[in-house]
Write an enzyme that holds these catalytic residues in place. Structure first.
Site, PDB file in Angstrom:
ATOM      1  N   HIS A 188       4.451   7.365   2.532  1.00 17.26           N
ATOM      2  CA  HIS A 188       5.306   6.187   2.444  1.00 17.26           C
ATOM      3  C   HIS A 188       4.763   5.163   1.458  1.00 17.26           C
ATOM      4  O   HIS A 188       3.583   5.165   1.122  1.00 17.26           O
ATOM      5  CB  HIS A 188       5.532   5.542   3.815  1.00 17.26           C
ATOM      6  CG  HIS A 188       4.319   4.897   4.428  1.00 17.26           C
ATOM      7  ND1 HIS A 188       3.511   5.530   5.336  1.00 17.26           N
ATOM      8  CD2 HIS A 188       3.786   3.654   4.288  1.00 17.26           C
ATOM      9  CE1 HIS A 188       2.546   4.718   5.721  1.00 17.26           C
ATOM     10  NE2 HIS A 188       2.679   3.556   5.096  1.00 17.26           N
ATOM     11  N   GLU A 190       8.199   1.646   4.139  1.00 13.74           N
ATOM     12  CA  GLU A 190       7.778   0.871   5.305  1.00 13.74           C
ATOM     13  C   GLU A 190       7.889  -0.599   4.935  1.00 13.74           C
ATOM     14  O   GLU A 190       7.574  -0.979   3.800  1.00 13.74           O
ATOM     15  CB  GLU A 190       6.313   1.187   5.667  1.00 13.74           C
ATOM     16  CG  GLU A 190       5.749   0.302   6.782  1.00 13.74           C
ATOM     17  CD  GLU A 190       4.262   0.534   7.085  1.00 13.74           C
ATOM     18  OE1 GLU A 190       3.480   0.813   6.148  1.00 13.74           O
ATOM     19  OE2 GLU A 190       3.888   0.434   8.262  1.00 13.74           O
ATOM     20  N   HIS A 223      -5.253  -2.749   4.385  1.00 10.44           N
ATOM     21  CA  HIS A 223      -5.398  -1.531   3.577  1.00 10.44           C
ATOM     22  C   HIS A 223      -4.672  -1.687   2.255  1.00 10.44           C
ATOM     23  O   HIS A 223      -3.634  -2.353   2.155  1.00 10.44           O
ATOM     24  CB  HIS A 223      -4.943  -0.269   4.306  1.00 10.44           C
ATOM     25  CG  HIS A 223      -3.680  -0.415   5.124  1.00 10.44           C
ATOM     26  ND1 HIS A 223      -2.822  -1.462   5.023  1.00 10.44           N
ATOM     27  CD2 HIS A 223      -3.158   0.382   6.072  1.00 10.44           C
ATOM     28  CE1 HIS A 223      -1.827  -1.297   5.857  1.00 10.44           C
ATOM     29  NE2 HIS A 223      -2.009  -0.198   6.511  1.00 10.44           N
ATOM     30  N   TYR A 281       9.883   2.036   9.641  1.00 12.15           N
ATOM     31  CA  TYR A 281       9.953   3.044   8.566  1.00 12.15           C
ATOM     32  C   TYR A 281      11.384   3.523   8.398  1.00 12.15           C
ATOM     33  O   TYR A 281      12.087   3.738   9.398  1.00 12.15           O
ATOM     34  CB  TYR A 281       9.111   4.267   8.911  1.00 12.15           C
ATOM     35  CG  TYR A 281       7.630   4.054   8.942  1.00 12.15           C
ATOM     36  CD1 TYR A 281       6.864   4.203   7.804  1.00 12.15           C
ATOM     37  CD2 TYR A 281       6.996   3.746  10.138  1.00 12.15           C
ATOM     38  CE1 TYR A 281       5.492   4.040   7.843  1.00 12.15           C
ATOM     39  CE2 TYR A 281       5.626   3.578  10.185  1.00 12.15           C
ATOM     40  CZ  TYR A 281       4.879   3.726   9.032  1.00 12.15           C
ATOM     41  OH  TYR A 281       3.534   3.571   9.076  1.00 12.15           O
ATOM     42  N   HIS A 306       1.677  -0.530  14.949  1.00  9.65           N
ATOM     43  CA  HIS A 306       0.630   0.470  14.760  1.00  9.65           C
ATOM     44  C   HIS A 306      -0.581   0.112  15.615  1.00  9.65           C
ATOM     45  O   HIS A 306      -0.902  -1.066  15.769  1.00  9.65           O
ATOM     46  CB  HIS A 306       0.118   0.462  13.318  1.00  9.65           C
ATOM     47  CG  HIS A 306       1.092   0.953  12.318  1.00  9.65           C
ATOM     48  ND1 HIS A 306       1.628   2.213  12.351  1.00  9.65           N
ATOM     49  CD2 HIS A 306       1.606   0.362  11.216  1.00  9.65           C
ATOM     50  CE1 HIS A 306       2.430   2.365  11.328  1.00  9.65           C
ATOM     51  NE2 HIS A 306       2.446   1.261  10.626  1.00  9.65           N
ATOM     52  N   HIS A 323       0.850  -1.197   0.000  1.00 10.60           N
ATOM     53  CA  HIS A 323       0.000   0.000   0.000  1.00 10.60           C
ATOM     54  C   HIS A 323       0.876   1.234   0.000  1.00 10.60           C
ATOM     55  O   HIS A 323       2.093   1.153   0.176  1.00 10.60           O
ATOM     56  CB  HIS A 323      -0.916   0.019   1.241  1.00 10.60           C
ATOM     57  CG  HIS A 323      -0.187   0.161   2.546  1.00 10.60           C
ATOM     58  ND1 HIS A 323       0.242  -0.918   3.284  1.00 10.60           N
ATOM     59  CD2 HIS A 323       0.216   1.250   3.251  1.00 10.60           C
ATOM     60  CE1 HIS A 323       0.858  -0.507   4.381  1.00 10.60           C
ATOM     61  NE2 HIS A 323       0.862   0.813   4.378  1.00 10.60           N
TER      62      HIS A 323
HETATM   63  O1  LIG Z   1       0.027   8.183  10.253  1.00  9.20           O
HETATM   64  C1  LIG Z   1       0.265   7.146   9.764  1.00  9.20           C
HETATM   65  C2  LIG Z   1      -0.276   5.866  10.020  1.00  9.20           C
HETATM   66  C3  LIG Z   1       0.296   4.883   9.350  1.00  9.20           C
HETATM   67  C4  LIG Z   1      -0.141   3.527   9.331  1.00  9.20           C
HETATM   68  C5  LIG Z   1       0.438   2.664   8.435  1.00  9.20           C
HETATM   69  O2  LIG Z   1       1.465   3.061   7.716  1.00  9.20           O
HETATM   70  C6  LIG Z   1       0.013   1.321   8.224  1.00  9.20           C
HETATM   71  O3  LIG Z   1      -0.955   0.863   8.863  1.00  9.20           O
HETATM   72  O4  LIG Z   1       0.633   0.670   7.410  1.00  9.20           O
HETATM   73 FE   LIG Z   2       1.705   1.891   6.053  1.00  6.70          FE
END
Ligand SMILES: O=C/C=C/C=C(\O)C(=O)O
Ligand SMILES: [Fe+2]
Length: 307
Positions: free
Chosen positions: A214, A265, A199, A255, A246, A153
């Protein structure tokens, strides 16, 4: 896959120096170099991807994303969605077959957040790299670096993300899997999927249009994320944050930056999504925990460094 859009297809990333970029995307991330074209663009993919390429690197004066593309089930779907995009008011560009090597025609459209998206249905399939389709072994033995399995993603920053999210949901059949909402009920971030993945694209509201936060690649396990962190140190690569988890989608993540300043990422795990799932909501006063579940605080660089 409500409207025949299947999955992320490819992303074209601008880099300042193609050879330096290859040290990052090929040698460190472990993507496979599949081809080059007369413009000097380099085509790569993760080893589990069946299409010929998913990442295209283009040398340019500035870093960032040129476009991100989603693959549809067939050309008739692309025709139908093209008409719907025009009726919606999008600016359409018809990109002929072959403009990207071994890729069919693409329909490019702009978004209220200032990003260029594409849909397409045809690309040469080379199969999972190093594995036979019959009696496949578990993995190919000669992978390098982080052994990234696929382009997963991207997270995009821009204005009017809610209009872009509406467009992707209503026309292309994306689902809203997760969101961040402020105390007035305004959505500040949205994480969208066309399948069961956590996602396939994400957005954060931001005044400057068309920005890239990213590009993310999937790894199988937390151990692989830790090993990626080791490789980041071994290669003296610029680290942003991690390894951590996360709150949003619950992926285990790290990252870091490519030599042009584009953020990469790699992550493992994460939630799944079915079409009947309600969006998961994070409240803005918990944003720190939503983004970095353990630290529960944001770092400035993570929110402000964009390409
Ligand atoms: O503010 C950024 C939140 C990022 C979350 C991700 O990059 C992810 O769930 O892959
Ligand atoms: Fe992400």
């Amino acid at each position: 896959m409500k409207k025949g859009v299947m999955r992320p297809g490819h992303i074209q990333i601008r880099v300042l120096d193609i050879d330096e970029a290859l040290k990052h995307y090929r040698d460190l991330l472990g993507l496979l170099e599949m081809d080059r074209d007369e413009q000097g663009r380099v085509y790569l993919k993760g080893w589990t991807e069946v299409d010929k390429f998913s990442v295209v690197l283009r040398e340019a004066d500035s870093a960032g994303m040129d476009f991100v593309a989603y693959k549809c089930v067939d050309e008739a779907t692309v025709d139908k969605l093209r008409e719907e995009l025009i009726a919606y008011g999008c600016q359409i560009q018809d990109i002929p077959a072959g403009e990207l090597k071994d890729c069919g025609r693409r329909v490019r459209f702009d978004s209220p957040s200032g990003h260029q998206f594409e849909i397409f249905a045809t690309k040469k399939q080379t199969g999972k790299w190093g594995l036979n389709n019959v009696n496949p072994e578990a993995w190919p033995r000669n992978l390098t670096g982080m052994k990234a399995t696929r382009f997963d993603h991207c997270l995009l920053y821009g204005p009017n993300i809610n209009d872009t999210i509406d467009l992707l949901r209503s026309l292309l059949g994306f689902d809203l899997a997760e969101q961040v909402v402020d105390d007035k009920g305004t959505r500040l971030a949205g994480f969208l999927t066309v399948g069961m993945k956590a996602h396939d694209v994400a957005f954060i509201e931001h005044p400057e249009p068309g920005k890239l936060h990213h590009v993310s690649f999937y790894l199988d396990t937390w151990e692989d994320v830790l090993r990626a962190a080791d490789l980041i140190s071994m290669t003296d690569t610029s680290l942003d944050i991690g390894p951590t988890r996360h709150g949003l989608t619950h992926g285990k993540t790290i990252y870091f930056f490519d030599p042009s300043g584009n953020r990469s990422e790699v992550f493992a795990g994460g939630d799944y999504h079915y079409p009947d799932h309600e969006p998961v909501t994070w409240l803005a006063d918990q944003l720190g925990k939503a983004i970095f579940y353990h630290d529960r605080v944001l770092n400035d660089r993570f929110l402000t460094v964009l390409t």
